[in-house]
Design a protein around this motif. Structure first.
Motif, PDB file in Angstrom:
ATOM      1  N   VAL A  61      38.748  47.466  34.920  1.00 30.74           N
ATOM      2  CA  VAL A  61      40.084  46.921  34.677  1.00 30.74           C
ATOM      3  C   VAL A  61      41.047  47.352  35.788  1.00 30.74           C
ATOM      4  N   LEU A  62      40.762  48.483  36.421  1.00 28.06           N
ATOM      5  CA  LEU A  62      41.613  48.960  37.512  1.00 28.06           C
ATOM      6  C   LEU A  62      41.531  48.060  38.737  1.00 28.06           C
ATOM      7  N   THR A  63      40.513  47.200  38.792  1.00 33.45           N
ATOM      8  CA  THR A  63      40.360  46.313  39.948  1.00 33.45           C
ATOM      9  C   THR A  63      40.880  44.906  39.691  1.00 33.45           C
ATOM     10  N   VAL A  64      41.354  44.622  38.475  1.00 35.81           N
ATOM     11  CA  VAL A  64      41.927  43.296  38.189  1.00 35.81           C
ATOM     12  C   VAL A  64      43.115  43.099  39.124  1.00 35.81           C
ATOM     13  N   ARG A  65      43.168  41.931  39.739  1.00 34.02           N
ATOM     14  CA  ARG A  65      44.214  41.638  40.716  1.00 34.02           C
ATOM     15  C   ARG A  65      44.946  40.348  40.365  1.00 34.02           C
ATOM     16  N   PRO A  66      46.193  40.262  40.801  1.00 31.09           N
ATOM     17  CA  PRO A  66      46.871  38.966  40.734  1.00 31.09           C
ATOM     18  C   PRO A  66      46.510  38.164  41.981  1.00 31.09           C
ATOM     19  N   CYS A  67      46.507  36.879  41.850  1.00 24.94           N
ATOM     20  CA  CYS A  67      46.258  35.996  42.984  1.00 24.94           C
ATOM     21  C   CYS A  67      47.346  36.238  44.034  1.00 24.94           C
ATOM     22  N   GLU A  68      46.954  36.206  45.306  1.00 24.37           N
ATOM     23  CA  GLU A  68      47.918  36.450  46.375  1.00 24.37           C
ATOM     24  C   GLU A  68      48.693  35.205  46.785  1.00 24.37           C
ATOM     25  N   ALA A  69      48.362  34.054  46.212  1.00 29.04           N
ATOM     26  CA  ALA A  69      49.137  32.854  46.527  1.00 29.04           C
ATOM     27  C   ALA A  69      50.567  33.057  46.036  1.00 29.04           C
ATOM     28  N   GLU A  70      51.499  32.612  46.824  1.00 32.01           N
ATOM     29  CA  GLU A  70      52.914  32.871  46.580  1.00 32.01           C
ATOM     30  C   GLU A  70      53.391  32.450  45.195  1.00 32.01           C
ATOM     31  N   ASP A  71      52.943  31.318  44.720  1.00 33.64           N
ATOM     32  CA  ASP A  71      53.462  30.778  43.464  1.00 33.64           C
ATOM     33  C   ASP A  71      52.463  30.851  42.309  1.00 33.64           C
ATOM     34  N   CYS A  72      51.414  31.663  42.458  1.00 29.66           N
ATOM     35  CA  CYS A  72      50.369  31.724  41.437  1.00 29.66           C
ATOM     36  C   CYS A  72      50.517  32.982  40.585  1.00 29.66           C
ATOM     37  N   VAL A  73      50.243  32.862  39.312  1.00 30.13           N
ATOM     38  CA  VAL A  73      50.345  33.992  38.385  1.00 30.13           C
ATOM     39  C   VAL A  73      48.985  34.371  37.786  1.00 30.13           C
ATOM     40  N   ALA A 119      39.467  44.205  24.437  1.00 33.10           N
ATOM     41  CA  ALA A 119      39.203  45.633  24.242  1.00 33.10           C
ATOM     42  C   ALA A 119      38.078  46.098  25.160  1.00 33.10           C
ATOM     43  N   ALA A 120      37.039  45.288  25.286  1.00 33.01           N
ATOM     44  CA  ALA A 120      35.929  45.642  26.171  1.00 33.01           C
ATOM     45  C   ALA A 120      36.409  45.710  27.623  1.00 33.01           C
ATOM     46  N   LEU A 121      37.233  44.760  28.036  1.00 34.72           N
ATOM     47  CA  LEU A 121      37.772  44.772  29.391  1.00 34.72           C
ATOM     48  C   LEU A 121      38.673  45.978  29.612  1.00 34.72           C
ATOM     49  N   LEU A 122      39.547  46.256  28.658  1.00 34.19           N
ATOM     50  CA  LEU A 122      40.487  47.368  28.796  1.00 34.19           C
ATOM     51  C   LEU A 122      39.766  48.714  28.838  1.00 34.19           C
ATOM     52  N   ALA A 123      38.639  48.828  28.148  1.00 40.08           N
ATOM     53  CA  ALA A 123      37.877  50.080  28.121  1.00 40.08           C
ATOM     54  C   ALA A 123      36.971  50.232  29.346  1.00 40.08           C
ATOM     55  N   ASP A 124      36.787  49.163  30.092  1.00 43.53           N
ATOM     56  CA  ASP A 124      35.916  49.178  31.264  1.00 43.53           C
ATOM     57  C   ASP A 124      36.705  49.692  32.474  1.00 43.53           C
ATOM     58  N   PRO A 125      36.163  50.653  33.222  1.00 45.43           N
ATOM     59  CA  PRO A 125      36.873  51.131  34.422  1.00 45.43           C
ATOM     60  C   PRO A 125      37.183  50.007  35.420  1.00 45.43           C
TER      61      PRO A 125
END
Length: 193
Positions: free
Chosen positions: A147-159, A139-145
């Motif tokens: 959260v718009l900068t959370v990224r997925p790893c750019e490695a091809e097979d990483c989640v 909830a704290a993360l979701l309420a923090d602006p």
């Protein structure tokens, strides 16, 4: 060789989501049983505000593990929506709220030897308390602006997901995915030399 140790160091909610990894053989749940849950809690011990039970996996039941899995799924869906600036589904927000209300934090006044202290404790099973704690971090993360900068790893097979401290960060871990990507680029450039 795939490193199946959980990544740590992101916000606790993201660390939880990142307990699902991809391998060449398919997806792997790094919290598949209570023993793995306990190992993850040991890795996160300095970040958990409430003392956990002794390192005894019997303190957690399959129902507790299911509660943690449910919160993990809610967090994954909510973060994915929020990082794109979209509203998380109502059912997901309700799921997080249900976890929070199942073990609400109750303030407690105590004596610390020289002064009055204020702490909060949760009631319920270890898994219910843990699920509430994780939902609260989410909830704290979701309420923090941020959260718009959370990224997925750019490695091809990483989640894996991460909250970049630097805008040029591309991988969940420089030592894992970053090194693999650099080695792959090297071999691409030097193919046929």
């Amino acid at each position: 060789m795939v490193d199946l140790r959980p990544l740590t160091g992101e916000p606790l909610a993201l660390d939880l989501v990142n307990t699902r990894a991809n391998t060449p053989d398919g997806p792997v749940d790094l919290l598949a049983d209570v023993t793995q849950l306990r190992s993850w809690l040991v890795l996160q011990a300095d970040r958990l505000p409430e003392p956990e039970p002794e390192p005894d996996t019997t303190a957690y039941s399959d129902a507790d593990l299911a509660a943690v899995h449910a919160v993990r799924e809610h967090i994954a869906v909510a973060v994915n929506a929020a990082r794109q600036g979209e509203r998380p589904p109502t059912a997901v927000l309700d799921g997080l709220n249900t976890a929070l209300s199942a073990a609400p934090a109750v303030p407690r006044v105590g004596w610390g030897g020289t002064a009055v202290t204020l702490t909060s404790r949760r009631t319920g099973t270890p898994g219910t308390r843990l699920a509430a704690l994780l939902a609260e971090d989410a909830a704290a993360l979701l309420a923090d602006p941020a959260v718009l900068t959370v990224r997925p790893c750019e490695a091809e097979d990483c989640v894996m997901l991460f909250l970049p401290a630097h805008p040029r960060r591309r991988w969940c871990s420089a030592a894992r995915c970053g090194n693999r990507a650099r080695v792959a680029r090297y071999y691409q450039r030097h193919k046929g030399d």
